[in-house]
Scaffold this motif. Sequence first.
Motif, short mmCIF file in Angstrom:
data_model
loop_
_atom_site.label_atom_id
_atom_site.label_comp_id
_atom_site.label_asym_id
_atom_site.label_seq_id
_atom_site.Cartn_x
_atom_site.Cartn_y
_atom_site.Cartn_z
N GLY A 131 20.54 45.49 38.85
CA GLY A 131 19.50 45.45 37.84
C GLY A 131 19.71 46.52 36.79
O GLY A 131 20.68 47.29 36.81
N ILE A 132 18.80 46.64 35.89
CA ILE A 132 18.93 47.56 34.75
C ILE A 132 18.86 49.02 35.19
O ILE A 132 19.56 49.88 34.69
N ARG A 133 18.00 49.33 36.17
CA ARG A 133 17.73 50.72 36.53
C ARG A 133 18.94 51.42 37.13
O ARG A 133 19.02 52.64 37.11
N ARG A 134 19.86 50.69 37.71
CA ARG A 134 21.00 51.32 38.37
C ARG A 134 22.30 50.90 37.71
O ARG A 134 23.33 50.74 38.34
N HIS A 135 22.24 50.75 36.40
CA HIS A 135 23.41 50.29 35.64
C HIS A 135 24.58 51.26 35.77
O HIS A 135 25.74 50.86 35.67
N SER A 136 24.30 52.54 36.04
CA SER A 136 25.36 53.55 36.13
C SER A 136 26.30 53.26 37.30
O SER A 136 27.45 53.72 37.31
N GLN A 137 25.85 52.51 38.30
CA GLN A 137 26.67 52.19 39.46
C GLN A 137 27.38 50.84 39.32
O GLN A 137 28.02 50.38 40.26
N PHE A 138 27.27 50.23 38.17
CA PHE A 138 27.80 48.88 37.99
C PHE A 138 29.29 48.80 38.29
O PHE A 138 29.74 47.95 39.06
N GLY A 139 30.08 49.70 37.68
CA GLY A 139 31.52 49.65 37.85
C GLY A 139 31.95 49.83 39.29
O GLY A 139 32.80 49.10 39.80
N ARG A 142 30.99 46.70 41.38
CA ARG A 142 31.90 45.57 41.09
C ARG A 142 33.23 45.76 41.79
O ARG A 142 33.76 44.84 42.43
N ARG A 143 33.79 46.97 41.70
CA ARG A 143 35.10 47.24 42.32
C ARG A 143 35.02 47.16 43.84
O ARG A 143 35.92 46.62 44.49
N SER A 144 33.94 47.69 44.41
CA SER A 144 33.81 47.67 45.87
C SER A 144 33.67 46.25 46.39
O SER A 144 34.28 45.89 47.41
N PHE A 145 32.87 45.44 45.70
CA PHE A 145 32.69 44.06 46.15
C PHE A 145 34.03 43.31 46.13
O PHE A 145 34.40 42.65 47.11
N LEU A 146 34.75 43.42 45.05
CA LEU A 146 36.01 42.70 44.91
C LEU A 146 37.04 43.18 45.94
O LEU A 146 37.72 42.37 46.58
N ALA A 147 37.12 44.50 46.12
CA ALA A 147 38.09 45.05 47.07
C ALA A 147 37.77 44.62 48.49
O ALA A 147 38.67 44.23 49.26
N GLU A 148 36.48 44.65 48.87
CA GLU A 148 36.13 44.26 50.24
C GLU A 148 36.34 42.77 50.48
O GLU A 148 36.68 42.36 51.58
N GLN A 149 36.14 41.98 49.44
CA GLN A 149 36.39 40.55 49.59
C GLN A 149 37.87 40.29 49.87
O GLN A 149 38.22 39.46 50.72
N ARG A 150 38.72 41.03 49.22
CA ARG A 150 40.16 40.88 49.44
C ARG A 150 40.57 41.39 50.82
O ARG A 150 41.42 40.81 51.48
N HIS A 151 39.95 42.49 51.24
CA HIS A 151 40.23 42.99 52.59
C HIS A 151 39.77 42.00 53.65
O HIS A 151 40.42 41.84 54.69
N LEU A 152 38.65 41.33 53.41
CA LEU A 152 38.16 40.34 54.37
C LEU A 152 39.19 39.25 54.59
O LEU A 152 39.49 38.88 55.74
N LEU A 153 39.74 38.73 53.52
CA LEU A 153 40.74 37.67 53.64
C LEU A 153 42.01 38.18 54.33
O LEU A 153 42.64 37.45 55.09
N ALA A 154 42.37 39.43 54.09
CA ALA A 154 43.61 39.97 54.63
C ALA A 154 43.50 40.39 56.09
O ALA A 154 44.48 40.31 56.84
N GLU A 155 42.30 40.80 56.53
CA GLU A 155 42.18 41.42 57.86
C GLU A 155 41.41 40.58 58.87
O GLU A 155 41.37 40.92 60.06
N LEU A 156 40.80 39.50 58.44
CA LEU A 156 39.93 38.75 59.34
C LEU A 156 40.69 38.13 60.50
O LEU A 156 40.17 38.04 61.62
N ARG A 157 41.91 37.71 60.27
CA ARG A 157 42.68 37.08 61.34
C ARG A 157 42.88 38.04 62.52
O ARG A 157 42.80 37.64 63.70
N LEU A 158 43.15 39.31 62.23
CA LEU A 158 43.32 40.30 63.28
C LEU A 158 42.03 40.45 64.09
O LEU A 158 42.06 40.51 65.33
#
Length: 237
Positions: A131-139, A142-158
Amino acid sequence: MVNDLEVVFLHGQPGKKEDFALVHRWMDPRLRVVCMDRPGWGSNPLGVVGIEANAKWVLEQFGSRRVLLIGHSLGATIAVRAAQLDPERVAGLVLAAPPITQTSLVAIDRLLAARFFGDMTSALIAGVTLGIRRHSQFGRTRRSFLAEQRHLLAELRLVENQLPFVRCPSVIVAGLRDRVVPLAAMVHAADRLPSATLELLPASGHDILHSSPVALAAMIRGLLGQLRGDRRLESCS
């Protein structure tokens, strides 16, 4: 003894420790409950890491103390990995809407990790979440969500391959209206975990923490009651 357990909540993605506030409200105040921002999220100064590194970080926070891990979504994946890495210290698991098998992954999961679509979608998710109030954490979000999504695909099989080695009592909590993790995947996960029970919430979707906090808290209390009668746990005290 069970009273010495740390009851630890692990949020999903995007997420923050406050996500468990409603569930925490229904917990026994005598319990030692810990809600933490995982690396890459909220007040945690560490950068985002993968499933394996998240699990190791969680275990490091509690030294030799035993823990009951309650994970939501990706937090549940991390909780399972922690139990695989240190079965002596993880006394039990409560897994809400857990993606812990390959059948949990649907087409959108792969799109969310893709180079261009993932970049755009993670930005949208970060904007809606903060939301607007926490715009300072946007970047960072966004980076954390994308990185964790990629880790999920890479590590889930293990994680899936080692599910049969998780021997601690476990509860899988599935919302029948979940549109993120397929119900069939959670049923499959319950079959793969040797000591798991499956609890269904007809009125809940993926966000069990907000739609069914009373029911989830009751399941946590139920597992604690089960552990009180577990002689293996008492012998480790």
